[in-house]
Design a protein around this motif. Structure first.
Motif, PDB file in Angstrom:
ATOM      1  N   GLY A  18       0.815  -1.214   0.000  1.00 45.67           N
ATOM      2  CA  GLY A  18       0.000   0.000   0.000  1.00 45.67           C
ATOM      3  C   GLY A  18       0.845   1.258   0.000  1.00 45.67           C
ATOM      4  O   GLY A  18       0.454   2.281   0.565  1.00 45.67           O
ATOM      5  N   GLY A  19       2.025   1.194  -0.623  1.00 46.89           N
ATOM      6  CA  GLY A  19       2.906   2.343  -0.704  1.00 46.89           C
ATOM      7  C   GLY A  19       3.770   2.561   0.532  1.00 46.89           C
ATOM      8  O   GLY A  19       4.553   3.506   0.574  1.00 46.89           O
ATOM      9  N   GLU A  20       3.639   1.708   1.520  1.00 46.51           N
ATOM     10  CA  GLU A  20       4.429   1.852   2.747  1.00 46.51           C
ATOM     11  C   GLU A  20       5.909   1.561   2.514  1.00 46.51           C
ATOM     12  O   GLU A  20       6.758   2.089   3.213  1.00 46.51           O
ATOM     13  N   ILE A  21       6.199   0.690   1.561  1.00 44.46           N
ATOM     14  CA  ILE A  21       7.587   0.364   1.241  1.00 44.46           C
ATOM     15  C   ILE A  21       7.814   0.653  -0.235  1.00 44.46           C
ATOM     16  O   ILE A  21       7.073   0.186  -1.097  1.00 44.46           O
ATOM     17  N   THR A  22       8.845   1.439  -0.495  1.00 41.14           N
ATOM     18  CA  THR A  22       9.245   1.763  -1.858  1.00 41.14           C
ATOM     19  C   THR A  22      10.650   1.227  -2.066  1.00 41.14           C
ATOM     20  O   THR A  22      11.566   1.572  -1.329  1.00 41.14           O
ATOM     21  N   LEU A  23      10.793   0.382  -3.040  1.00 44.69           N
ATOM     22  CA  LEU A  23      12.079  -0.220  -3.361  1.00 44.69           C
ATOM     23  C   LEU A  23      12.728   0.599  -4.460  1.00 44.69           C
ATOM     24  O   LEU A  23      12.160   0.760  -5.535  1.00 44.69           O
ATOM     25  N   THR A  24      13.919   1.131  -4.186  1.00 42.50           N
ATOM     26  CA  THR A  24      14.607   1.961  -5.169  1.00 42.50           C
ATOM     27  C   THR A  24      15.414   1.098  -6.127  1.00 42.50           C
ATOM     28  O   THR A  24      15.850  -0.005  -5.786  1.00 42.50           O
ATOM     29  N   PHE A  25      15.630   1.630  -7.317  1.00 39.66           N
ATOM     30  CA  PHE A  25      16.453   0.926  -8.301  1.00 39.66           C
ATOM     31  C   PHE A  25      17.891   0.820  -7.803  1.00 39.66           C
ATOM     32  O   PHE A  25      18.580  -0.156  -8.078  1.00 39.66           O
ATOM     33  N   GLY A  26      18.340   1.822  -7.059  1.00 37.97           N
ATOM     34  CA  GLY A  26      19.694   1.822  -6.526  1.00 37.97           C
ATOM     35  C   GLY A  26      19.938   0.702  -5.533  1.00 37.97           C
ATOM     36  O   GLY A  26      21.073   0.273  -5.341  1.00 37.97           O
ATOM     37  N   ALA A  27      18.890   0.231  -4.884  1.00 41.81           N
ATOM     38  CA  ALA A  27      18.996  -0.912  -3.975  1.00 41.81           C
ATOM     39  C   ALA A  27      18.734  -2.220  -4.715  1.00 41.81           C
ATOM     40  O   ALA A  27      19.377  -3.236  -4.447  1.00 41.81           O
ATOM     41  N   LEU A  28      17.800  -2.190  -5.660  1.00 44.55           N
ATOM     42  CA  LEU A  28      17.368  -3.417  -6.329  1.00 44.55           C
ATOM     43  C   LEU A  28      18.397  -3.983  -7.298  1.00 44.55           C
ATOM     44  O   LEU A  28      18.740  -5.163  -7.234  1.00 44.55           O
ATOM     45  N   TYR A  29      18.890  -3.166  -8.221  1.00 43.05           N
ATOM     46  CA  TYR A  29      19.726  -3.712  -9.284  1.00 43.05           C
ATOM     47  C   TYR A  29      21.059  -4.272  -8.801  1.00 43.05           C
ATOM     48  O   TYR A  29      21.478  -5.336  -9.271  1.00 43.05           O
ATOM     49  N   PRO A  30      21.739  -3.632  -7.845  1.00 43.47           N
ATOM     50  CA  PRO A  30      22.953  -4.295  -7.328  1.00 43.47           C
ATOM     51  C   PRO A  30      22.642  -5.654  -6.703  1.00 43.47           C
ATOM     52  O   PRO A  30      23.409  -6.607  -6.859  1.00 43.47           O
ATOM     53  N   LEU A  31      21.492  -5.763  -6.027  1.00 46.80           N
ATOM     54  CA  LEU A  31      21.110  -7.050  -5.444  1.00 46.80           C
ATOM     55  C   LEU A  31      20.821  -8.078  -6.527  1.00 46.80           C
ATOM     56  O   LEU A  31      21.266  -9.222  -6.438  1.00 46.80           O
ATOM     57  N   LEU A  32      20.089  -7.694  -7.560  1.00 46.02           N
ATOM     58  CA  LEU A  32      19.794  -8.629  -8.648  1.00 46.02           C
ATOM     59  C   LEU A  32      21.082  -9.133  -9.287  1.00 46.02           C
ATOM     60  O   LEU A  32      21.220 -10.328  -9.566  1.00 46.02           O
ATOM     61  N   HIS A  33      22.043  -8.254  -9.495  1.00 51.27           N
ATOM     62  CA  HIS A  33      23.316  -8.664 -10.090  1.00 51.27           C
ATOM     63  C   HIS A  33      24.076  -9.592  -9.147  1.00 51.27           C
ATOM     64  O   HIS A  33      24.679 -10.580  -9.600  1.00 51.27           O
ATOM     65  N   LYS A  34      24.024  -9.306  -7.855  1.00 50.65           N
ATOM     66  CA  LYS A  34      24.690 -10.164  -6.874  1.00 50.65           C
ATOM     67  C   LYS A  34      24.050 -11.554  -6.854  1.00 50.65           C
ATOM     68  O   LYS A  34      24.744 -12.574  -6.836  1.00 50.65           O
ATOM     69  N   LEU A  35      22.721 -11.606  -6.868  1.00 55.28           N
ATOM     70  CA  LEU A  35      22.014 -12.889  -6.867  1.00 55.28           C
ATOM     71  C   LEU A  35      22.317 -13.679  -8.135  1.00 55.28           C
ATOM     72  O   LEU A  35      22.445 -14.907  -8.093  1.00 55.28           O
ATOM     73  N   GLU A  36      22.463 -12.978  -9.222  1.00 53.05           N
ATOM     74  CA  GLU A  36      22.826 -13.639 -10.479  1.00 53.05           C
ATOM     75  C   GLU A  36      24.248 -14.202 -10.375  1.00 53.05           C
ATOM     76  O   GLU A  36      24.506 -15.353 -10.759  1.00 53.05           O
ATOM     77  N   ASP A  37      25.178 -13.414  -9.823  1.00 56.05           N
ATOM     78  CA  ASP A  37      26.564 -13.868  -9.643  1.00 56.05           C
ATOM     79  C   ASP A  37      26.634 -15.076  -8.711  1.00 56.05           C
ATOM     80  O   ASP A  37      27.499 -15.942  -8.878  1.00 56.05           O
ATOM     81  N   GLU A  38      25.727 -15.137  -7.733  1.00 55.93           N
ATOM     82  CA  GLU A  38      25.695 -16.254  -6.777  1.00 55.93           C
ATOM     83  C   GLU A  38      25.027 -17.498  -7.346  1.00 55.93           C
ATOM     84  O   GLU A  38      24.956 -18.526  -6.684  1.00 55.93           O
ATOM     85  N   GLY A  39      24.501 -17.392  -8.572  1.00 56.74           N
ATOM     86  CA  GLY A  39      23.852 -18.535  -9.205  1.00 56.74           C
ATOM     87  C   GLY A  39      22.419 -18.750  -8.760  1.00 56.74           C
ATOM     88  O   GLY A  39      21.846 -19.816  -9.008  1.00 56.74           O
ATOM     89  N   LEU A  40      21.816 -17.732  -8.140  1.00 59.88           N
ATOM     90  CA  LEU A  40      20.431 -17.855  -7.664  1.00 59.88           C
ATOM     91  C   LEU A  40      19.418 -17.391  -8.703  1.00 59.88           C
ATOM     92  O   LEU A  40      18.241 -17.743  -8.623  1.00 59.88           O
ATOM     93  N   LEU A  41      19.874 -16.589  -9.665  1.00 55.54           N
ATOM     94  CA  LEU A  41      18.996 -16.066 -10.713  1.00 55.54           C
ATOM     95  C   LEU A  41      19.599 -16.313 -12.088  1.00 55.54           C
ATOM     96  O   LEU A  41      20.815 -16.355 -12.240  1.00 55.54           O
ATOM     97  N   ILE A  42      18.713 -16.430 -13.051  1.00 53.22           N
ATOM     98  CA  ILE A  42      19.108 -16.378 -14.453  1.00 53.22           C
ATOM     99  C   ILE A  42      18.349 -15.216 -15.070  1.00 53.22           C
ATOM    100  O   ILE A  42      17.315 -14.784 -14.538  1.00 53.22           O
ATOM    101  N   THR A  43      18.866 -14.701 -16.151  1.00 56.30           N
ATOM    102  CA  THR A  43      18.208 -13.583 -16.822  1.00 56.30           C
ATOM    103  C   THR A  43      17.853 -13.975 -18.248  1.00 56.30           C
ATOM    104  O   THR A  43      18.472 -14.861 -18.841  1.00 56.30           O
ATOM    105  N   GLN A  44      16.856 -13.282 -18.729  1.00 56.79           N
ATOM    106  CA  GLN A  44      16.424 -13.474 -20.114  1.00 56.79           C
ATOM    107  C   GLN A  44      15.993 -12.112 -20.625  1.00 56.79           C
ATOM    108  O   GLN A  44      15.175 -11.435 -19.995  1.00 56.79           O
ATOM    109  N   SER A  45      16.560 -11.694 -21.747  1.00 57.91           N
ATOM    110  CA  SER A  45      16.187 -10.422 -22.351  1.00 57.91           C
ATOM    111  C   SER A  45      15.143 -10.663 -23.429  1.00 57.91           C
ATOM    112  O   SER A  45      15.358 -11.497 -24.316  1.00 57.91           O
TER     113      SER A  45
END
Length: 117
Positions: free
Chosen positions: A41-68
């Protein structure tokens, strides 16, 4: 977002992202930020500055795959859990649930809980 929410989010961001991807299958970055905002309900806003470094880290750790994929003439990068990522999502959710239980014992102790004994 309140500064208190930001502090709590910092320690739970990995769990939050893994859970959203476990529930949705695959998502792109903006979609993740919107899901967090909508579900809270808008109480939590996730910034791109927090999200994208985490996504890249999770990908490096083998937890995520990406598809363009091309959407409306633009490439959109989708994130999806690997089998190890799915296992990690389940484990992290359990750890978080246990943490919440422990915090409740501290914040709202029952009369039979004696501190310092």
């Amino acid at each position: 977002m309140e500064s208190g929410n930001q502090e709590f989010l910092r320690g739970t961001l990995k769990t939050l992202v893994l859970q959203l991807l476990a529930q949705q299958g695959k998502m792109y970055g903006y979609e993740i930020t919107q899901a967090v905002e909508e579900r809270t309900g808008g109480e939590i806003t996730l910034t791109f500055g927090a999200l994208y470094p985490l996504l890249h880290k999770l990908e490096d750790e083998g937890l995520l795959i990406t598809q363009s994929l091309e959407v409306d003439g633009r490439l959109r990068k989708y994130y999806q859990l690997t089998p190890v990522g799915s296992e990690t999502a389940v484990r992290k959710a359990g750890e978080f649930e246990r943490f919440i239980q422990l915090m409740r014992l501290i914040i709202n102790p029952t009369p039979d809980v004696a501190f310092g004994q």
